[in-house]
Design an enzyme around this catalytic site. Structure first.
Site, PDB file in Angstrom:
ATOM      1  N   TYR A  33      -1.161   6.421  11.146  1.00 20.42           N
ATOM      2  CA  TYR A  33      -2.529   5.971  10.853  1.00 20.42           C
ATOM      3  C   TYR A  33      -3.022   6.416   9.383  1.00 20.42           C
ATOM      4  O   TYR A  33      -2.499   6.988   8.783  1.00 20.42           O
ATOM      5  CB  TYR A  33      -3.492   6.620  12.100  1.00 20.42           C
ATOM      6  CG  TYR A  33      -3.711   8.004  11.968  1.00 20.42           C
ATOM      7  CD1 TYR A  33      -4.788   8.611  11.338  1.00 20.42           C
ATOM      8  CD2 TYR A  33      -2.565   8.987  12.166  1.00 20.42           C
ATOM      9  CE1 TYR A  33      -4.956   9.794  11.209  1.00 20.42           C
ATOM     10  CE2 TYR A  33      -2.882  10.441  11.885  1.00 20.42           C
ATOM     11  CZ  TYR A  33      -3.863  10.767  11.390  1.00 20.42           C
ATOM     12  OH  TYR A  33      -4.174  12.167  11.144  1.00 20.42           O
ATOM     13  N   LYS A 147       2.280  10.205   7.817  1.00 23.46           N
ATOM     14  CA  LYS A 147       0.968  10.443   8.635  1.00 23.46           C
ATOM     15  C   LYS A 147       1.130   9.641  10.029  1.00 23.46           C
ATOM     16  O   LYS A 147       0.642   8.422  10.272  1.00 23.46           O
ATOM     17  CB  LYS A 147      -0.206   9.848   7.912  1.00 23.46           C
ATOM     18  CG  LYS A 147      -1.627  10.328   8.252  1.00 23.46           C
ATOM     19  CD  LYS A 147      -2.584   9.745   7.669  1.00 23.46           C
ATOM     20  CE  LYS A 147      -3.935  10.035   8.031  1.00 23.46           C
ATOM     21  NZ  LYS A 147      -4.054  11.708   7.779  1.00 23.46           N
ATOM     22  N   GLU A 179      -0.859  23.883   5.110  1.00 22.56           N
ATOM     23  CA  GLU A 179      -2.120  23.214   5.150  1.00 22.56           C
ATOM     24  C   GLU A 179      -3.067  23.392   6.340  1.00 22.56           C
ATOM     25  O   GLU A 179      -2.663  24.195   7.209  1.00 22.56           O
ATOM     26  CB  GLU A 179      -2.060  21.650   4.988  1.00 22.56           C
ATOM     27  CG  GLU A 179      -1.102  20.970   6.205  1.00 22.56           C
ATOM     28  CD  GLU A 179      -0.859  19.696   5.636  1.00 22.56           C
ATOM     29  OE1 GLU A 179      -1.448  19.001   5.239  1.00 22.56           O
ATOM     30  OE2 GLU A 179       0.412  19.314   6.409  1.00 22.56           O
ATOM     31  N   LEU A 204       1.320  16.753   4.416  1.00 20.52           N
ATOM     32  CA  LEU A 204       0.739  15.593   4.185  1.00 20.52           C
ATOM     33  C   LEU A 204       0.366  15.440   2.712  1.00 20.52           C
ATOM     34  O   LEU A 204      -0.314  16.081   2.147  1.00 20.52           O
ATOM     35  CB  LEU A 204      -0.304  15.096   5.133  1.00 20.52           C
ATOM     36  CG  LEU A 204      -0.827  13.853   5.005  1.00 20.52           C
ATOM     37  CD1 LEU A 204       0.102  12.880   5.456  1.00 20.52           C
ATOM     38  CD2 LEU A 204      -2.144  13.642   5.802  1.00 20.52           C
TER      39      LEU A 204
END
Length: 284
Positions: A33, A147, A179, A204
């Site tokens: 996505y 992702k 993260e 990411l």
């Protein structure tokens, strides 16, 4: 008024949107996505989101559901049909519907779904006051650079933060921050250097992260892309997160320890202002 959503070629009211129960996104989380922010009815960093989509699809050997020009046209139609001035467009691509099997199906047509979320992006409580985070173990899979829609682990970490009465969680491995649950984590040293994790399969590759680092360097702010520890973060002069939905949002507390004086710091505030100003100039 009901939102209009896009499902495999059709624009329909959200209550009428349907997807197969055999869709591999539903059965296997076999999908990717992108989320694109919208300001003043225009898209931010759209080309970069399309480049990351291409990479995610390639890493999973998944076919694209449409060409990039068509995907852009669908995004613009979604903005128009939902009169979206400020908010987000969520786009999900899955491998499509096929009988349940762990191997990739042959001949399945990719599924494409888009919907909008109207919400404030520029004037938010987080931007004004900063957010508080806790640190939690990073329990995700090893390919965080893709992702994917495999978001249960980040959801669990986000719920741990909610249970603790704070805004978010920073995930860590062996004492080193990876993260946030839905954002990239950054700190600012006493010397004013922005430090954030270097790119690898551990995190990411954030679109907003890349833009903010570019703007920071252009503004003569020193940037270091390297790992940093939880202890280093707690002792930092400032901290902030970057994402398409939060831009640059200050972090004012980590694990109950105030960062700096416990209020949004000057570097984070400046980078947020620069990001919004420059993004609006380049919005499409």
């Amino acid at each position: 008024m009901s939102r209009i959503v896009y499902v495999n070629g059709d624009y329909v009211p959200e209550a009428e949107a349907k997807i197969s129960v055999f869709d591999r996104g539903f059965l296997m989380a076999d999908g990717v996505y992108e989320v694109t922010s919208v300001l003043a009815g225009r898209m931010i960093d759209f080309a970069a989101h399309m480049a990351r989509l291409r990479r995610s699809l390639a890493e999973l050997e998944m076919d694209a559901p449409a060409g990039e020009a068509e995907l852009e046209a669908i995004h613009r139609e979604m903005i128009a049909r939902n009169a979206l001035e400020e908010g987000m467009i969520y786009m999900q691509v899955t491998r499509g519907a096929a009988d349940r099997d762990f191997t990739y199906p042959e001949g399945a047509e990719p599924s494409l779904v888009l919907f909008t979320q109207a919400r404030p992006l520029r004037d938010t409580a987080g931007a004004r006051n900063g957010i508080r985070v806790i640190t939690v173990p990073d329990i995700r899979w090893a390919r965080r650079d893709i992702k994917t829609v495999q978001l249960l682990a980040p959801s669990m970490c986000k719920m741990a933060a909610k249970t603790a009465g704070v805004d978010d969680a920073w995930m860590q491995e062996d004492g080193v921050v990876t993260e946030g649950t839905s954002n990239n984590a950054c700190i600012v040293t006493a010397e004013g250097t922005v430090v954030t994790r270097d790119l690898s399969s551990d995190i990411l590759h954030g679109i907003t992260r890349a833009a903010v680092l570019r703007f920071a360097r252009e503004a003569q702010v020193k940037v270091e892309e390297r790992a940093f520890t939880v202890e280093e973060a707690r002792a930092a002069a400032e901290a902030f997160v970057t994402s398409a939905s939060s831009f640059v949002t200050p972090v004012v507390e980590i694990d109950g320890t105030a960062i700096g004086d416990g209020t949004p710091g000057p570097v984070a505030r400046r980078l947020r202002d620069i990001y919004i100003e420059e993004s609006l100039k380049a919005a499409t």
